[in-house]
Every structure is written in structure tokens, then in C-alpha cells.
Motif scaffolding. Structure first.
Motif, PDB file in Angstrom:
ATOM      1  N   LEU A 147      59.277  17.455   5.882  1.00  9.24           N
ATOM      2  CA  LEU A 147      60.581  18.075   6.132  1.00  9.24           C
ATOM      3  C   LEU A 147      60.470  19.545   6.524  1.00  9.24           C
ATOM      4  CD1 LEU A 147      63.658  17.910   6.212  1.00  9.24           C
ATOM      5  CD2 LEU A 147      63.679  18.550   3.812  1.00  9.24           C
ATOM      6  N   THR A 148      59.698  20.302   5.745  1.00  7.47           N
ATOM      7  CA  THR A 148      59.604  21.733   6.014  1.00  7.47           C
ATOM      8  C   THR A 148      59.122  21.971   7.445  1.00  7.47           C
ATOM      9  OG1 THR A 148      58.881  21.834   3.739  1.00  7.47           O
ATOM     10  CG2 THR A 148      58.815  23.882   4.984  1.00  7.47           C
ATOM     11  N   LYS A 149      58.059  21.271   7.763  1.00 10.90           N
ATOM     12  CA  LYS A 149      57.497  21.351   9.101  1.00 10.90           C
ATOM     13  C   LYS A 149      58.530  20.947  10.169  1.00 10.90           C
ATOM     14  CE  LYS A 149      53.670  18.728  10.521  1.00 10.90           C
ATOM     15  NZ  LYS A 149      52.372  18.121  10.265  1.00 10.90           N
ATOM     16  N   SER A 150      59.275  19.914   9.854  1.00 12.51           N
ATOM     17  CA  SER A 150      60.261  19.413  10.818  1.00 12.51           C
ATOM     18  C   SER A 150      61.388  20.406  11.033  1.00 12.51           C
ATOM     19  CB  SER A 150      60.868  18.094  10.327  1.00 12.51           C
ATOM     20  OG  SER A 150      59.870  17.170  10.030  1.00 12.51           O
ATOM     21  N   VAL A 151      61.838  21.012   9.947  1.00 16.50           N
ATOM     22  CA  VAL A 151      62.936  21.969  10.075  1.00 16.50           C
ATOM     23  C   VAL A 151      62.464  23.173  10.880  1.00 16.50           C
ATOM     24  CG1 VAL A 151      64.446  23.544   8.806  1.00 16.50           C
ATOM     25  CG2 VAL A 151      64.155  21.196   8.019  1.00 16.50           C
ATOM     26  N   GLU A 152      61.232  23.599  10.608  1.00 16.96           N
ATOM     27  CA  GLU A 152      60.689  24.717  11.382  1.00 16.96           C
ATOM     28  C   GLU A 152      60.650  24.376  12.870  1.00 16.96           C
ATOM     29  OE1 GLU A 152      56.880  25.495   9.697  1.00 16.96           O
ATOM     30  OE2 GLU A 152      57.782  26.290   7.838  1.00 16.96           O
ATOM     31  N   ALA A 153      60.140  23.205  13.150  1.00 21.19           N
ATOM     32  CA  ALA A 153      60.059  22.777  14.552  1.00 21.19           C
ATOM     33  C   ALA A 153      61.458  22.699  15.166  1.00 21.19           C
ATOM     34  CB  ALA A 153      59.354  21.432  14.650  1.00 21.19           C
ATOM     35  N   ALA A 154      62.376  22.120  14.423  1.00 18.77           N
ATOM     36  CA  ALA A 154      63.741  21.960  14.937  1.00 18.77           C
ATOM     37  C   ALA A 154      64.367  23.318  15.233  1.00 18.77           C
ATOM     38  CB  ALA A 154      64.588  21.167  13.946  1.00 18.77           C
ATOM     39  N   LYS A 155      64.097  24.274  14.346  1.00 19.63           N
ATOM     40  CA  LYS A 155      64.679  25.615  14.556  1.00 19.63           C
ATOM     41  C   LYS A 155      64.122  26.260  15.814  1.00 19.63           C
ATOM     42  CE  LYS A 155      66.499  26.902  10.123  1.00 19.63           C
ATOM     43  NZ  LYS A 155      66.090  27.167   8.736  1.00 19.63           N
ATOM     44  N   ARG A 156      62.814  26.102  15.990  1.00 22.48           N
ATOM     45  CA  ARG A 156      62.200  26.643  17.210  1.00 22.48           C
ATOM     46  C   ARG A 156      62.843  26.028  18.446  1.00 22.48           C
ATOM     47  NH1 ARG A 156      57.307  25.854  14.725  1.00 22.48           N
ATOM     48  NH2 ARG A 156      56.909  23.970  15.913  1.00 22.48           N
ATOM     49  N   ILE A 157      62.967  24.714  18.390  1.00 26.08           N
ATOM     50  CA  ILE A 157      63.546  23.994  19.529  1.00 26.08           C
ATOM     51  C   ILE A 157      64.984  24.435  19.766  1.00 26.08           C
ATOM     52  CG2 ILE A 157      64.237  21.709  20.346  1.00 26.08           C
ATOM     53  CD1 ILE A 157      61.913  20.628  18.495  1.00 26.08           C
ATOM     54  N   ALA A 158      65.735  24.501  18.677  1.00 22.26           N
ATOM     55  CA  ALA A 158      67.155  24.854  18.783  1.00 22.26           C
ATOM     56  C   ALA A 158      67.295  26.217  19.435  1.00 22.26           C
ATOM     57  CB  ALA A 158      67.797  24.847  17.402  1.00 22.26           C
ATOM     58  N   GLN A 159      66.415  27.120  19.039  1.00 17.28           N
ATOM     59  CA  GLN A 159      66.503  28.456  19.594  1.00 17.28           C
ATOM     60  C   GLN A 159      66.175  28.458  21.087  1.00 17.28           C
ATOM     61  OE1 GLN A 159      64.161  31.374  17.591  1.00 17.28           O
ATOM     62  NE2 GLN A 159      65.648  32.980  18.074  1.00 17.28           N
ATOM     63  N   SER A 160      65.098  27.754  21.435  1.00 12.55           N
ATOM     64  CA  SER A 160      64.694  27.792  22.844  1.00 12.55           C
ATOM     65  C   SER A 160      65.695  27.066  23.739  1.00 12.55           C
ATOM     66  CB  SER A 160      63.285  27.231  23.009  1.00 12.55           C
ATOM     67  OG  SER A 160      63.317  25.835  22.860  1.00 12.55           O
ATOM     68  N   LEU A 161      66.410  26.108  23.199  1.00 20.48           N
ATOM     69  CA  LEU A 161      67.347  25.359  24.043  1.00 20.48           C
ATOM     70  C   LEU A 161      68.782  25.853  23.899  1.00 20.48           C
ATOM     71  CD1 LEU A 161      66.044  21.718  23.424  1.00 20.48           C
ATOM     72  CD2 LEU A 161      65.524  23.229  25.342  1.00 20.48           C
ATOM     73  N   GLY A 162      68.973  26.840  23.078  1.00 18.96           N
ATOM     74  CA  GLY A 162      70.316  27.368  22.878  1.00 18.96           C
ATOM     75  C   GLY A 162      71.244  26.426  22.121  1.00 18.96           C
ATOM     76  N   CYS A 163      70.709  25.736  21.123  1.00 19.51           N
ATOM     77  CA  CYS A 163      71.558  24.861  20.310  1.00 19.51           C
ATOM     78  C   CYS A 163      72.202  25.686  19.211  1.00 19.51           C
ATOM     79  CB  CYS A 163      70.750  23.738  19.676  1.00 19.51           C
ATOM     80  SG  CYS A 163      69.754  22.838  20.853  1.00 19.51           S
ATOM     81  N   LYS A 164      73.184  25.096  18.575  1.00 19.64           N
ATOM     82  CA  LYS A 164      73.952  25.868  17.624  1.00 19.64           C
ATOM     83  C   LYS A 164      73.233  26.059  16.298  1.00 19.64           C
ATOM     84  CE  LYS A 164      78.502  25.691  15.629  1.00 19.64           C
ATOM     85  NZ  LYS A 164      79.306  24.538  15.278  1.00 19.64           N
ATOM     86  N   GLN A 165      72.895  24.965  15.641  1.00 20.07           N
ATOM     87  CA  GLN A 165      72.249  25.149  14.342  1.00 20.07           C
ATOM     88  C   GLN A 165      71.459  23.922  13.909  1.00 20.07           C
ATOM     89  OE1 GLN A 165      74.863  25.404  10.993  1.00 20.07           O
ATOM     90  NE2 GLN A 165      76.210  23.799  11.716  1.00 20.07           N
ATOM     91  N   VAL A 166      70.632  24.135  12.896  1.00 18.56           N
ATOM     92  CA  VAL A 166      69.833  23.050  12.338  1.00 18.56           C
ATOM     93  C   VAL A 166      70.235  22.889  10.888  1.00 18.56           C
ATOM     94  CG1 VAL A 166      67.506  22.314  11.709  1.00 18.56           C
ATOM     95  CG2 VAL A 166      67.908  23.495  13.884  1.00 18.56           C
ATOM     96  N   THR A 167      70.554  21.674  10.517  1.00 18.41           N
ATOM     97  CA  THR A 167      70.819  21.414   9.099  1.00 18.41           C
ATOM     98  C   THR A 167      69.906  20.283   8.676  1.00 18.41           C
ATOM     99  OG1 THR A 167      72.557  19.860   9.707  1.00 18.41           O
ATOM    100  CG2 THR A 167      73.255  22.098   9.174  1.00 18.41           C
ATOM    101  N   SER A 168      69.775  20.083   7.390  1.00 15.68           N
ATOM    102  CA  SER A 168      68.904  18.999   6.960  1.00 15.68           C
ATOM    103  C   SER A 168      69.309  18.518   5.593  1.00 15.68           C
ATOM    104  CB  SER A 168      67.451  19.473   6.930  1.00 15.68           C
ATOM    105  OG  SER A 168      67.323  20.472   5.945  1.00 15.68           O
TER     106      SER A 168
END
Ligand code: ASP
Ligand code: MG
Length: 599
Positions: A508-529
Motif C-alpha cells: 500500500l505505502t509503495k502504491s500510494v507513493e506511486a499514485a501520488k507521483r502519477i497524479a501530480q504528473s498527470l494533473g489529477c486531483k487527489q489520491v485517497t486510499s
């Protein structure tokens, strides 16, 4: 002595020449040393003609009388077939469903088989006859004639093969087997030498109309190997058995469901029972719902999207409008110009990167994915209808469905070398005991399970552009994360989608980190988990043809005050994701709700 069931569809008995040809085939099988039961459909378009005749009298004919009428089509063809066999100098006897003792429930036009007598069949066979059974028909407890639903002769054939423990069940038709996809859309489609029951069930429900779904359910439940082959040649067709041709490949077939419509109920108050309210009202109108996706609620509200057959959109919308008032929705949108592209394969359950490969191939062609759902053996995406044939060709190619397997397995498949994968119930005695202990076509649930090992990650505000899903899952995979379920909601009013996926808890931790990176680079709003989720699954046979399984599940969970976070339905399994804290309670709840059909 071996026993073989040979079924001939309407096109294979359409005229006297074809009837004689089918007769010769049966005689040959008998001469080669088998007892032979033929199951025949009505000649050519007879059933359609009968329907039309009745329609000229009234548009509301009594269902009982329609079955009386429709069953005559098969009565004509069994008699002619017996006459043909006699004319060729062999013994034959034709039997109607009632004469055999095919007992069904009383639901005219879509009756289900409860049991089949074998005494008379056995006696006629032992007397040296080729037995010709009328497909598609039976009788209820009061001796009313019933029919099994359009295309039901397949089901008669596989059911007879099951009760007679036949060595083979051959389905003769005007195509020479099962193809990797619809050859009319993708000319490179290839005939497969074998396919699994589960894959065939998924493909059949997606519109790959080779066989009546209920016949495949019979095959799976009673371990009947089914051979679909051409009535015009002697070459082998496709075996439908427990295992696919290439279990090592992730995808065995691809399908297009062109006539889909999407409905979104916006801003539903996110509380237990909302989905139930919506889907039970649609089910009450007998409409089957697919691709249910609920985006994870923000500020206590969620959008729920799903697809229905295009021609039922209006009726479904009526039901949804009523439900929307009750669940406090903010609005309803719909789109009747969408199509669903699905890939199916038992092999994908054991491989990673399959979904991502599909998303990438569509992205590279600039095809936008409007919604995504995945189950253990199926990935479906919603795209615009206009681009859907192209999308089908692309995924067919990317999964190499057009190339012949290196080592085609042409070995003959018998029950002893292909024991059922389900329970290892390969010995005949156990199967026969099971046959007698219940109505043959009853819904059976094999397993109710809770997977409490996963977590959920959700990226919201994902821009609605081609390539986003591909990018997200490529990056997630590059981080070494194993993704199980994926759902992508239909874009909200703001034009952004929500993408949720499940991962092992320890990632999970790894996934959230990855998701946040992705969200930032693609201009997504937020990551929740959610660190712990419960994935509750109900699997078995008949989940879809017995409407209401998903509803029963939703109801059981809603009664216990459990909220649904993700939903996924397929032919063989319904999965719902709930909060981890509610997992155990949900499991108990489901076990109680399905106690009557759990085997
Ligand atoms: N004659 C029926 C129909 O056309 C049953 C069958 O062909 O399987 O639907
Ligand atoms: Mg027919």
C-alpha cells in the motif's frame, strides 16, 4: 458401448437433403460402434415463422399456447429425421420432450429443466435404435408443454449428454467452431481447438452467440465435454472443456458488445442500500445490468454508472428516475452510443500487466476509455460505438489472438484426462448423485469467500483523455506493484474520472507513493486510499442466467448496513469490495443469504 449425443441446429436440418445428411452422420456413428442420441431443432426458420403467425393474430398470445405452438417445429423435424433414417435402412425412433420425460418448471417460453428420465431412452437405444429427441421442449408437472427459450436445443443436448453420461456431445452447426472473436468484425479471427467453460460463458454473455449459455452451464456443472463443429465437414471444431487451448496465455478470446448504453446516476448519497435501490428496480423490469462502477464518494456522495442493452435504455431510465428520488441523486445522464470491448481468459488470473497492455494498445490508437471494470478472467472497457470495431481489432492483435499456437493440442479429450477443474468430481457416481438431488438447472453457488489481504488506492480528478489509464498502470507496474481489481468511473460533470484499484496490503505505502507521483504528473486531483478492504466474492454456476444473484448479494449487505465501495459482476463470479472492518460480517451475511443454493 460408447454413447454419443449429436445435436443438429435449425440450419443443419433446413431441408430434406440436409436432414438426410444429418441422418447419414448419425448412422455412421452407430456403425462405428456407438449408441446414438440425436437432438434436433426446428427446420430452418420454422420457429420464427411460427412466432410471426401468432403475431398476425395478436400481439399478446398466452404463453402456454405459444409453447404449444413452438414445440411443433421440433416435432416435425424429429419425425422427418426418423423417416430419413428408416429410409436408409436403419432403426430409429423419434421422441418429444414429454415422451422422454424432460421435466421443467412452469415458466413458459423460458422453462428450466428440473430432471430427465432415462429409462425410455436407454430401452430404445438398447433395442438398436438411433433415438431422435426433440430439442427445446419439455413438460411441467401438469403435463403442459413448455419450451426452454430461443436456442434451447443446445441445452437439451448437453442435458441429455449429462444424464446419460455420454462419451461425447457434438453440436453440429453452420459454423465450424468457436473463434477468438467475431470474424465478421476481425477477419483474422481464428478458430480455437478448445476453450474453457468459464471463458465460453463469458464470451456467450458478451454476445458471441455460438451456443445457448445455459447449455454451457450444464456442461460445466455436469462435466460434459462439448464439441462444436460444422455439419458440412468432418474436421474437428472446438472442444468446450475445463481448460483452454493455451492456459499459459492471458487471453483466449475478445468480444464486442455493440449495443450498449450507459447510465450514470450522479451525486447519490453514499450510504448502504443505494445501489440496491437502483438495481432492484431495474431488475424488476427484467433488464440485465453490466459494468457497474461506483466512484468513491466525495463529500458523502457518489456517482454510480452502469451499462444496459441499448434497446432497453428507456425502460431502464424509467426505473432509475424512480430510484433517484429515493436515493437523493443529483442528476441522471445517459449515452446510447457506446460499446463494450472485453477480453476473456482463464490465464489472466495468474499474470500481471494484462490490463495495462490492453489500455496501452487503445491509447496508442487514440481511443478514449470511458469506463473500466475487471474481474479475475475478464477485462471490459467502454468506448464510443463509432470506434469500437477498430478497438476490437486492436486488442485482438495485441493479445496475439490471430496467431496459431505453436503446439496445437489436437489430442482427444475425454473425461478421464480432463477431470473438472472445479472440485475434482470426476467419478460418475458423485455426478449422478448430484444430478438426482436437485433440479438440474438450479443456481448453484460453489464458493463464498472473503479476501481480506488487499487495500484500495483511488486517484480522483483524472483527466478524461486517451492514454491516461495506460500511463497510470504502466507506472504502477514499473513500481513492482501487483494490481487486482481495476475500476474507472465514467467521467463526472467536471469531465474527470476516478480510477480505483486494489493492491496487496503490504504494497500500500509503495502504491500510494506511486499514485501520488502519477497524479501530480498527470494533473489529477487527489489520491485517497483505504488500508484494508474486504473483497467478498460469490462464485458458481448460473449467476447471470438466474437474474437477481447480484441483487441478493446487495440486499444481504445492505440489510447489515454495509456500504459497497466497488462492484464487479461476471458470469461465474460477483465481487464486491467493502470496508475492511465489515469484511467478516459481510461474509457471514452472504453465507446466510445463499445457504439454500450453496453446495
Ligand atoms: N427452434 C428453437 C429456436 O429456434 C430452438 C433451437 O433452435 O435451438 O430457438
Ligand atoms: Mg433454431
Amino acid at each position: 458401448m460408447p454413447l454419443i449425443v449429436q445435436k443438429f441446429g435449425g440450419s443443419s436440418v433446413a431441408n430434406p437433403e440436409k436432414i438426410l445428411r444429418a441422418a447419414r452422420r448419425a448412422i455412421r456413428a452407430q456403425q462405428e460402434g456407438s449408441q446414438v442420441v440425436m437432438v434436433v431443432s426446428a427446420m430452418g426458420d420454422t420457429t420464427d415463422d411460427l412466432l410471426e403467425l401468432a403475431a398476425k393474430i395478436t400481439d399478446r398470445p398466452p404463453a402456454r399456447e405459444m409453447d404449444m405452438l413452438l414445440s411443433t417445429g421440433e416435432q416435425v423435424s424429429v419425425a422427418l429425421m426418423a423417416i430419413a433414417i428408416h429410409s436408409l435402412g436403419h432403426k430409429a425412433v423419434s421422441l418429444t420432450g414429454a415422451q422422454i420425460g424432460v421435466k421443467t418448471d412452469a415458466s413458459y417460453r423460458k422453462a428450466r429443466i428440473k430432471s430427465i428420465e432415462t429409462a425410455r431412452l436407454r430401452k430404445s437405444l438398447d433395442d438398436g435404435n438411433i433415438v431422435i429427441a426433440a430439442g427445446f421442449q419439455g413438460i411441467d408437472d401438469d403435463f403442459n408443454i413448455t419450451t426452454l427459450g430461443r436456442g434451447g436445443s443446445d441445452t437439451t443436448a448437453v442435458a441429455l449428454a449429462a444424464v446419460l453420461r455420454a462419451d461425447a456431445c457434438e453440436i453440429y452447426t453452420d459454423v465450424d467452431g468457436v473463434y477468438t472473436t467475431d470474424p465478421r468484425v476481425v477477419p483474422e479471427a481464428r478458430r480455437v481447438s478448445r476453450i474453457s467453460y468459464d471463458e465460453m460463458l463469458e464470451l456467450a454473455s458478451l454476445g458471441a452467440g455460438v451456443m445457448h449459455s445455459r447449455s454451457i452451464e450444464f456442461g460445466k456443472k455436469f462435466d460434459v465435454p462439448i464439441h462444436v463443429r460444422s455439419s458440412f465437414t468432418d474436421s474437428n471444431g472446438t472442444m468446450i472443456v475445463a481448460e483452454p487451448e493455451r492456459p499459459d496465455l492471458p487471453v483466449s478470446g475478445a468480444a464486442i458488445t455493440k449495443d450498449e448504453a450507459r447510465i450514470t446516476v450522479q451525486g447519490v448519497i453514499d450510504k448502504p442500500g443505494s445501489s440496491l435501490e437502483i438495481f432492484s428496480r431495474i431488475a424488476a423490469k427484467n433488464i440485465s445490468v453490466d459494468m457497474i462502477v461506483q466512484n468513491i464518494g466525495e463529500s458523502g456522495r457518489a456517482d454510480i454508472s452502469f451499462t444496459v442493452p441499448q434497446n432497453e435504455l428507456e425502460t431502464a431510465l424509467e426505473a432509475v428516475r424512480d430510484a433517484a428520488k429515493v436515493v437523493g441523486a443529483e442528476g441522471i445522464t445517459s449515452d446510447d452510443s457506446v460499446a463494450k470491448i472485453s477480453v476473456v481468459g482463464l490465464g489472466m488470473a495468474k499474470q500481471t500487466g494484462v490490463a495495462q497492455k490492453m489500455f496501452r494498445s487503445l491509447a496508442d490508437a487514440g481511443i478514449n476509455i470511458q469506463m473500466i471494470t475487471t474481474s479475475e478472467i475478464k477485462i471490459s472497457v467502454l468506448v464510443s460505438r463509432e470506434r469500437s470495431p477498430e478497438a476490437l481489432r486492436i486488442v485482438h492483435h495485441v493479445f496475439e489472438l490471430d496467431s496459431t499456437p505453436h503446439a496445437p493440442r489436437e489430442d482427444s479429450i475425454t473425461r478421464s484426462v480432463m477431470p473438472t477443474m472445479r472440485t475434482g468430481e470426476s467419478d460418475a457416481a458423485a455426478v449422478v448423485a448430484r444430478l438426482q438431488s436437485m433440479n438440474m438447472e438450479d443456481l448453484t453457488i460453489d464458493e463464498i469467500s472473503l479476501d481480506a489481504s488487499q487495500a484500495r488506492v483511488t486517484i480522483s480528478g483524472v483527466p478524461d483523455k486517451p492514454g491516461l489509464a495506460a500511463k497510470v498502470f504502466e507506472d504502477v507496474a514499473a513500481a513492482g506493484i501487483f494490481v487486482d481489481m481495476i475500476v474507472q468511473s465514467h467521467p463526472s460533470a467536471a469531465g474527470t474520472a476516478t480510477l480505483s484499484f486494489t493492491v496487496p496490503q503490504n504494497q500500500l505505502t509503495k502504491s500510494v507513493e506511486a499514485a501520488k507521483r502519477i497524479a501530480q504528473s498527470l494533473g489529477c486531483k487527489q489520491v485517497t486510499s483505504s488500508p484494508t478492504i474486504g473483497k467478498l466474492s460469490v462464485s458458481g454456476v448460473g449467476l447471470r442466467t438466474h437474474v437477481g444473484v447480484a441483487i441478493r448479494m446487495f440486499k444481504a449487505l445492505s440489510d447489515a448496513g454495509i456500504n459497497l465501495e466497488m462492484i464487479n459482476t461476471s458470469e461465474v463470479r460477483v465481487n464486491v469490495v467493502v470496508d475492511g472492518a465489515a469484511g467478516e460480517k459481510g461474509l457471514t451475511q452472504l453465507q446466510a443469504a445463499f445457504a439454500d443454493v450453496l453446495r
